[in-house]
Motif scaffolding. Sequence first.
Motif, PDB file in Angstrom:
ATOM      1  N   ASP A 113      26.709   8.736 -14.788  1.00 29.49           N
ATOM      2  CA  ASP A 113      27.776   8.527 -15.780  1.00 29.49           C
ATOM      3  C   ASP A 113      27.174   7.957 -17.067  1.00 29.49           C
ATOM      4  O   ASP A 113      27.515   8.393 -18.162  1.00 29.49           O
ATOM      5  CB  ASP A 113      28.826   7.556 -15.227  1.00 29.49           C
ATOM      6  N   THR A 124      18.019   1.073  -6.182  1.00 29.25           N
ATOM      7  CA  THR A 124      19.240   1.628  -5.577  1.00 29.25           C
ATOM      8  C   THR A 124      19.191   3.145  -5.397  1.00 29.25           C
ATOM      9  O   THR A 124      19.936   3.692  -4.597  1.00 29.25           O
ATOM     10  CB  THR A 124      20.495   1.254  -6.394  1.00 29.25           C
ATOM     11  N   THR A 149      19.314  -0.479 -13.103  1.00 26.99           N
ATOM     12  CA  THR A 149      18.781  -0.735 -14.445  1.00 26.99           C
ATOM     13  C   THR A 149      18.973   0.469 -15.371  1.00 26.99           C
ATOM     14  O   THR A 149      19.250   1.585 -14.906  1.00 26.99           O
ATOM     15  CB  THR A 149      17.272  -1.019 -14.364  1.00 26.99           C
ATOM     16  N   PHE A 157       7.349   3.759 -10.088  1.00 31.65           N
ATOM     17  CA  PHE A 157       7.863   2.479 -10.558  1.00 31.65           C
ATOM     18  C   PHE A 157       9.101   2.174  -9.735  1.00 31.65           C
ATOM     19  O   PHE A 157       9.830   3.082  -9.321  1.00 31.65           O
ATOM     20  CB  PHE A 157       8.264   2.579 -12.036  1.00 31.65           C
TER      21      PHE A 157
HETATM   22  C1  LIG Z   1      26.378   4.295  -3.092  1.00 26.32           C
HETATM   23  C2  LIG Z   1      25.988   4.607  -4.497  1.00 26.32           C
HETATM   24  C3  LIG Z   1      26.943   5.047  -5.394  1.00 26.32           C
HETATM   25  C4  LIG Z   1      26.608   5.345  -6.711  1.00 26.32           C
HETATM   26  N1  LIG Z   1      27.558   5.799  -7.572  1.00 26.32           N
HETATM   27  C5  LIG Z   1      27.219   6.119  -8.847  1.00 26.32           C
HETATM   28  C6  LIG Z   1      28.166   6.628  -9.760  1.00 26.32           C
HETATM   29  O1  LIG Z   1      29.340   6.780  -9.447  1.00 26.32           O
HETATM   30  N2  LIG Z   1      27.740   6.945 -11.007  1.00 26.32           N
HETATM   31  C7  LIG Z   1      26.440   6.776 -11.398  1.00 26.32           C
HETATM   32  O2  LIG Z   1      26.117   7.082 -12.546  1.00 26.32           O
HETATM   33  N3  LIG Z   1      25.522   6.314 -10.557  1.00 26.32           N
HETATM   34  C8  LIG Z   1      25.882   5.988  -9.299  1.00 26.32           C
HETATM   35  N4  LIG Z   1      24.931   5.535  -8.437  1.00 26.32           N
HETATM   36  C9  LIG Z   1      23.525   5.575  -8.830  1.00 26.32           C
HETATM   37  C10 LIG Z   1      23.040   4.310  -9.489  1.00 26.32           C
HETATM   38  O3  LIG Z   1      23.602   4.209 -10.784  1.00 26.32           O
HETATM   39  C11 LIG Z   1      21.521   4.443  -9.575  1.00 26.32           C
HETATM   40  O4  LIG Z   1      21.023   4.353  -8.245  1.00 26.32           O
HETATM   41  C12 LIG Z   1      20.878   3.392 -10.422  1.00 26.32           C
HETATM   42  O5  LIG Z   1      21.309   3.490 -11.750  1.00 26.32           O
HETATM   43  C13 LIG Z   1      19.366   3.503 -10.367  1.00 26.32           C
HETATM   44  O6  LIG Z   1      18.799   2.391 -11.023  1.00 26.32           O
HETATM   45  P1  LIG Z   1      17.701   1.499 -10.287  1.00 26.32           P
HETATM   46  O7  LIG Z   1      17.242   0.499 -11.276  1.00 26.32           O
HETATM   47  O8  LIG Z   1      18.217   0.963  -9.002  1.00 26.32           O
HETATM   48  O9  LIG Z   1      16.595   2.594 -10.046  1.00 26.32           O
HETATM   49  P2  LIG Z   1      15.402   2.669  -8.981  1.00 26.32           P
HETATM   50  O10 LIG Z   1      15.941   3.124  -7.667  1.00 26.32           O
HETATM   51  O11 LIG Z   1      14.591   1.428  -8.995  1.00 26.32           O
HETATM   52  O12 LIG Z   1      14.548   3.824  -9.649  1.00 26.32           O
HETATM   53  C14 LIG Z   1      15.069   5.119  -9.836  1.00 26.32           C
HETATM   54  C15 LIG Z   1      13.967   5.985 -10.442  1.00 26.32           C
HETATM   55  O13 LIG Z   1      13.620   5.503 -11.732  1.00 26.32           O
HETATM   56  C16 LIG Z   1      12.218   5.254 -11.827  1.00 26.32           C
HETATM   57  N5  LIG Z   1      12.062   4.117 -12.751  1.00 26.32           N
HETATM   58  C17 LIG Z   1      12.698   2.924 -12.700  1.00 26.32           C
HETATM   59  N6  LIG Z   1      12.373   2.175 -13.768  1.00 26.32           N
HETATM   60  C18 LIG Z   1      11.504   2.916 -14.515  1.00 26.32           C
HETATM   61  C19 LIG Z   1      10.830   2.705 -15.758  1.00 26.32           C
HETATM   62  N7  LIG Z   1      10.975   1.580 -16.470  1.00 26.32           N
HETATM   63  N8  LIG Z   1      10.048   3.692 -16.244  1.00 26.32           N
HETATM   64  C20 LIG Z   1       9.884   4.848 -15.551  1.00 26.32           C
HETATM   65  N9  LIG Z   1      10.484   5.096 -14.371  1.00 26.32           N
HETATM   66  C21 LIG Z   1      11.296   4.142 -13.867  1.00 26.32           C
HETATM   67  C22 LIG Z   1      11.789   5.001 -10.393  1.00 26.32           C
HETATM   68  O14 LIG Z   1      10.412   5.324 -10.214  1.00 26.32           O
HETATM   69  C23 LIG Z   1      12.685   5.959  -9.625  1.00 26.32           C
HETATM   70  O15 LIG Z   1      12.126   7.252  -9.643  1.00 26.32           O
HETATM   71  C24 LIG Z   1      25.263   5.193  -7.133  1.00 26.32           C
HETATM   72  C25 LIG Z   1      24.285   4.729  -6.235  1.00 26.32           C
HETATM   73  C26 LIG Z   1      24.642   4.429  -4.938  1.00 26.32           C
HETATM   74  C27 LIG Z   1      23.576   3.930  -3.991  1.00 26.32           C
END
Ligand SMILES: Cc1cc2nc3c(=O)[nH]c(=O)nc-3n(C[C@H](O)[C@H](O)[C@H](O)COP(=O)(O)OP(=O)(O)OC[C@H]3O[C@@H](n4cnc5c(N)ncnc54)[C@H](O)[C@@H]3O)c2cc1C
Length: 331
Positions: free
Chosen positions: A168, A36, A112, A31
């Motif tokens: 976090d 990110t 998300t 998914f």
């Molecule tokens: C430069 C950088 C700095 C960051 N710093 C921090 C920080 O300080 N603290 C922190 O907590 N986070 C940090 N993050 C991480 C960031 O919070 C996560 O990348 C983000 O929360 C992921 O969410 P997304 O929706 O983009 O996930 P995606 O990249 O879209 O997905 C992540 C995973 O979740 C799965 N997934 C997504 N939605 C679903 C669903 N509905 N059901 C089942 N599986 C699903 C996907 O298959 C994948 O495996 C950082 C990221 C970056 C790039």
Amino acid sequence: MHNFEFIRPQNAAAAITAAAQAKAAPAETRFIAGGTTLIDLMKLEVETPERLVDVNRLPFDKIEDLPDGGLKIGATVRNSDLANHSQVKRDYSVLSQAILSGASGQIRNMATTAGNLLQRTRCMYFRDTAMPCNKREPGTGCPAITGANRTLAILGTSDHCIATNPSDMCVAMAALEAVIHVEGTKGARTIAIRDFHLLPGSTPHRETVLEPGDLITYVTLPPPRTGSRQVYLKLRDRASYEFALASAAVVMTIAGGAVSYVRIALGGVGTKPWRSLEAEAALAGKPANAANFRLAAEAGLRNAKPQSENKFKIELAKRCLTHALKTAAQG
Ligand SMILES: Cc1cc2nc3c(=O)[nH]c(=O)nc-3n(C[C@H](O)[C@H](O)[C@H](O)COP(=O)(O)OP(=O)(O)OC[C@H]3O[C@@H](n4cnc5c(N)ncnc54)[C@H](O)[C@@H]3O)c2cc1C
Ligand code: SF4
């Protein structure tokens, strides 16, 4: 980046079907929400799915009240929207604080709820395909144990993996006792956040209890604790845009000078978001003072197992939790 198929289903059933087709080879379908974490890892070729199932059009982008007074948070609610939601700021402020301490405004606008629950470790060996790594390629070894491990875990480690869970948000959700709602090929089910992430043991590539095709639909929070004081304290190498070396989430009520309710979770030190039942037990019912806060922190870190470069995290995490409790007590 490798070639992959991109599917954009309009409802949960179609999304689950599209993902479940990967049952024989789960690594081949993912998914995708904000992307990110996943797109980063695909660029590095750490993840090479053949099919991406986009969840962004599914109807899971709302934050709603529950009849019991709790809150329902859709899987695709953006981290920014969650952190800035008026009810979250008022009743679950530890969650708002935790999310706002992470990443950057731009990333939080994309990230998300579900994606954050499933974000993957920042261990440098995991992200480098030239290196062995049990989590990325089971059975290849863990170079971090004898290598660069300053930022890695001291709680819940195994001989196979010592990677830290970087989230976090999950630490605050652990202190709030969130429940994760999942739909899969076998129907719907709920998982307490404490049971959602797995310890590495001898299978560090398995990070959660999710099965192939399982879709996170939403997360619920129990009704807020009346009068609770909530603090998220994050310690890191620089003031912003950095993961935690140690963090603490505290939800506490005080009555007659004593701790009448307390939930504690630690971040940056555990292989999963680390609910500390030991620290809670050490503090429950005790006078809310600095000495008891320190004793709770000692209890929380009693089982810590440091590696060559991260012994400092034990004292750092103790001070972090002690200070978070003091701040919470000051109201
Ligand atoms: C430069 C950088 C700095 C960051 N710093 C921090 C920080 O300080 N603290 C922190 O907590 N986070 C940090 N993050 C991480 C960031 O919070 C996560 O990348 C983000 O929360 C992921 O969410 P997304 O929706 O983009 O996930 P995606 O990249 O879209 O997905 C992540 C995973 O979740 C799965 N997934 C997504 N939605 C679903 C669903 N509905 N059901 C089942 N599986 C699903 C996907 O298959 C994948 O495996 C950082 C990221 C970056 C790039
Ligand atoms: S700590 Fe875990 S993620 Fe890091 S190299 Fe070892 S097995 Fe891989």
